[in-house]
Design a protein around this motif. Structure first.
Motif, mmCIF file in Angstrom:
data_model
loop_
_atom_site.group_PDB
_atom_site.id
_atom_site.type_symbol
_atom_site.label_atom_id
_atom_site.label_comp_id
_atom_site.label_asym_id
_atom_site.label_seq_id
_atom_site.Cartn_x
_atom_site.Cartn_y
_atom_site.Cartn_z
ATOM 1 N N ARG A 198 85.377 59.063 13.906
ATOM 2 C CA ARG A 198 84.042 59.244 13.337
ATOM 3 C C ARG A 198 83.814 60.729 13.024
ATOM 4 N N ILE A 199 83.345 61.026 11.817
ATOM 5 C CA ILE A 199 83.106 62.417 11.438
ATOM 6 C C ILE A 199 81.872 62.936 12.178
ATOM 7 N N LEU A 200 82.017 64.075 12.832
ATOM 8 C CA LEU A 200 80.921 64.672 13.577
ATOM 9 C C LEU A 200 80.413 65.904 12.842
ATOM 10 N N GLY A 201 79.129 66.177 13.015
ATOM 11 C CA GLY A 201 78.553 67.389 12.429
ATOM 12 C C GLY A 201 78.608 68.528 13.434
ATOM 13 N N CYS A 202 78.852 69.736 12.932
ATOM 14 C CA CYS A 202 78.886 70.904 13.823
ATOM 15 C C CYS A 202 77.527 71.074 14.512
ATOM 16 N N PRO A 203 77.510 71.231 15.846
ATOM 17 C CA PRO A 203 76.231 71.348 16.555
ATOM 18 C C PRO A 203 75.511 72.679 16.340
ATOM 19 N N VAL A 204 76.192 73.713 15.897
ATOM 20 C CA VAL A 204 75.529 75.017 15.804
ATOM 21 C C VAL A 204 75.280 75.491 14.370
ATOM 22 N N CYS A 205 75.928 74.905 13.377
ATOM 23 C CA CYS A 205 75.701 75.347 12.000
ATOM 24 C C CYS A 205 74.476 74.659 11.408
ATOM 25 N N GLU A 206 73.732 75.389 10.592
ATOM 26 C CA GLU A 206 72.571 74.875 9.888
ATOM 27 C C GLU A 206 72.773 75.040 8.391
ATOM 28 N N PRO A 207 72.798 73.931 7.620
ATOM 29 C CA PRO A 207 72.787 72.537 8.086
ATOM 30 C C PRO A 207 74.131 72.172 8.706
ATOM 31 N N GLU B 177 77.555 71.273 9.550
ATOM 32 C CA GLU B 177 78.792 71.238 8.765
ATOM 33 C C GLU B 177 79.648 70.069 9.270
ATOM 34 N N PRO B 178 80.164 69.204 8.348
ATOM 35 C CA PRO B 178 81.059 68.144 8.845
ATOM 36 C C PRO B 178 82.328 68.780 9.411
ATOM 37 N N MET B 179 82.703 68.363 10.598
ATOM 38 C CA MET B 179 83.875 68.968 11.226
ATOM 39 C C MET B 179 85.150 68.248 10.801
ATOM 40 N N GLU B 180 86.256 68.995 10.821
ATOM 41 C CA GLU B 180 87.559 68.459 10.425
ATOM 42 C C GLU B 180 88.290 67.934 11.652
ATOM 43 N N LYS B 181 88.992 66.815 11.474
ATOM 44 C CA LYS B 181 89.801 66.260 12.554
ATOM 45 C C LYS B 181 91.153 66.957 12.599
ATOM 46 N N PHE B 182 91.628 67.240 13.793
ATOM 47 C CA PHE B 182 93.021 67.688 13.897
ATOM 48 C C PHE B 182 93.600 67.215 15.218
ATOM 49 N N GLU B 183 94.872 66.928 15.210
ATOM 50 C CA GLU B 183 95.531 66.432 16.415
ATOM 51 C C GLU B 183 95.942 67.614 17.265
ATOM 52 N N HIS B 184 95.765 67.448 18.566
ATOM 53 C CA HIS B 184 96.167 68.527 19.451
ATOM 54 C C HIS B 184 97.683 68.658 19.458
ATOM 55 N N HIS B 185 98.155 69.916 19.427
ATOM 56 C CA HIS B 185 99.602 70.112 19.286
ATOM 57 C C HIS B 185 100.387 69.668 20.519
ATOM 58 N N CYS C 93 82.244 77.858 11.262
ATOM 59 C CA CYS C 93 82.131 78.807 12.378
ATOM 60 C C CYS C 93 83.376 78.813 13.265
ATOM 61 N N ARG C 94 84.373 77.970 12.953
ATOM 62 C CA ARG C 94 85.605 77.880 13.724
ATOM 63 C C ARG C 94 85.359 77.481 15.176
ATOM 64 N N GLY C 95 84.302 76.730 15.376
ATOM 65 C CA GLY C 95 84.082 76.173 16.698
ATOM 66 C C GLY C 95 84.850 74.871 16.828
ATOM 67 N N VAL C 96 85.148 74.478 18.062
ATOM 68 C CA VAL C 96 85.898 73.248 18.299
ATOM 69 C C VAL C 96 85.108 72.359 19.246
ATOM 70 N N TRP C 97 84.986 71.080 18.875
ATOM 71 C CA TRP C 97 84.313 70.120 19.740
ATOM 72 C C TRP C 97 85.358 69.358 20.544
ATOM 73 N N LEU C 98 85.131 69.301 21.856
ATOM 74 C CA LEU C 98 86.012 68.556 22.743
ATOM 75 C C LEU C 98 85.215 67.449 23.397
ATOM 76 N N ASP C 99 85.641 66.225 23.248
ATOM 77 C CA ASP C 99 85.012 65.149 24.001
ATOM 78 C C ASP C 99 85.386 65.315 25.461
ATOM 79 N N GLY C 100 84.571 64.718 26.330
ATOM 80 C CA GLY C 100 84.800 64.883 27.763
ATOM 81 C C GLY C 100 86.232 64.623 28.180
ATOM 82 N N GLY C 101 86.802 63.524 27.741
ATOM 83 C CA GLY C 101 88.161 63.187 28.133
ATOM 84 C C GLY C 101 89.207 64.091 27.509
#
Ligand SMILES: [Zn+2]
Ligand SMILES: [Zn+2]
Length: 135
Positions: free
Chosen positions: A69-78, A80-88, A101-109
């Motif tokens: 699911r595409i998530l929106g950046c929590p700190v950018c106004e408006p 910004e849709p965030m890009e998916k990437f697989e962890h290396h 803003c080059r921020g990264v969202w991490l789900d709890g798990g």
């Protein structure tokens, strides 16, 4: 950023967490609802450079449908849709990165998956602060 950012997954208001220890400063946003976190990509890389993986904990990762699911950046106004990437380190871990803003969202798990380490690693120097990130 003006208003308190809200969680891109569950819409709970995020809490700011500042950690200031010599050699281990970290400024991040934490969701009290789903345990997700938002931090600078450079901080994530620093964490990964400091801690070597022993075992990846994958049980708590959101299911594939949630991860896509595409998530929106929590700190950018408006938002910004965030890009998916697989962890290396594990392609089953999908992270979200804001192109603005080059921020990264991490789900709890996801954070647990990346930071799951053996105890001796935590006893070394600046790795100390990871203890406070893991609940
Ligand atoms: Zn949340
Ligand atoms: Zn952003």
């Amino acid at each position: 950023m003006g208003l308190t950012p809200s969680c891109p997954r569950c819409r709970t208001s995020l809490d700011r967490r500042n950690q200031n220890e010599p050699g281990a400063e970290l400024d991040s946003w934490i969701c009290p609802g789903c345990d997700g976190r938002f931090l600078a990509e450079s901080d994530l890389q620093r964490i990964e450079e400091t801690v070597e993986p022993v075992v990846l904990e994958l049980r708590r990762i959101p299911d594939a449908e949630d991860q896509q699911r595409i998530l929106g950046c929590p700190v950018c106004e408006p938002a910004e849709p965030m890009e998916k990437f697989e962890h290396h380190r594990d392609h089953r871990v999908v992270l979200d990165r804001c192109p603005s803003c080059r921020g990264v969202w991490l789900d709890g798990g996801e954070l647990t998956a990346i930071q799951q380490e053996s105890l001796p690693v935590f006893l070394v120097g600046s790795a100390r602060y990871f203890l406070s990130l893991l609940k």
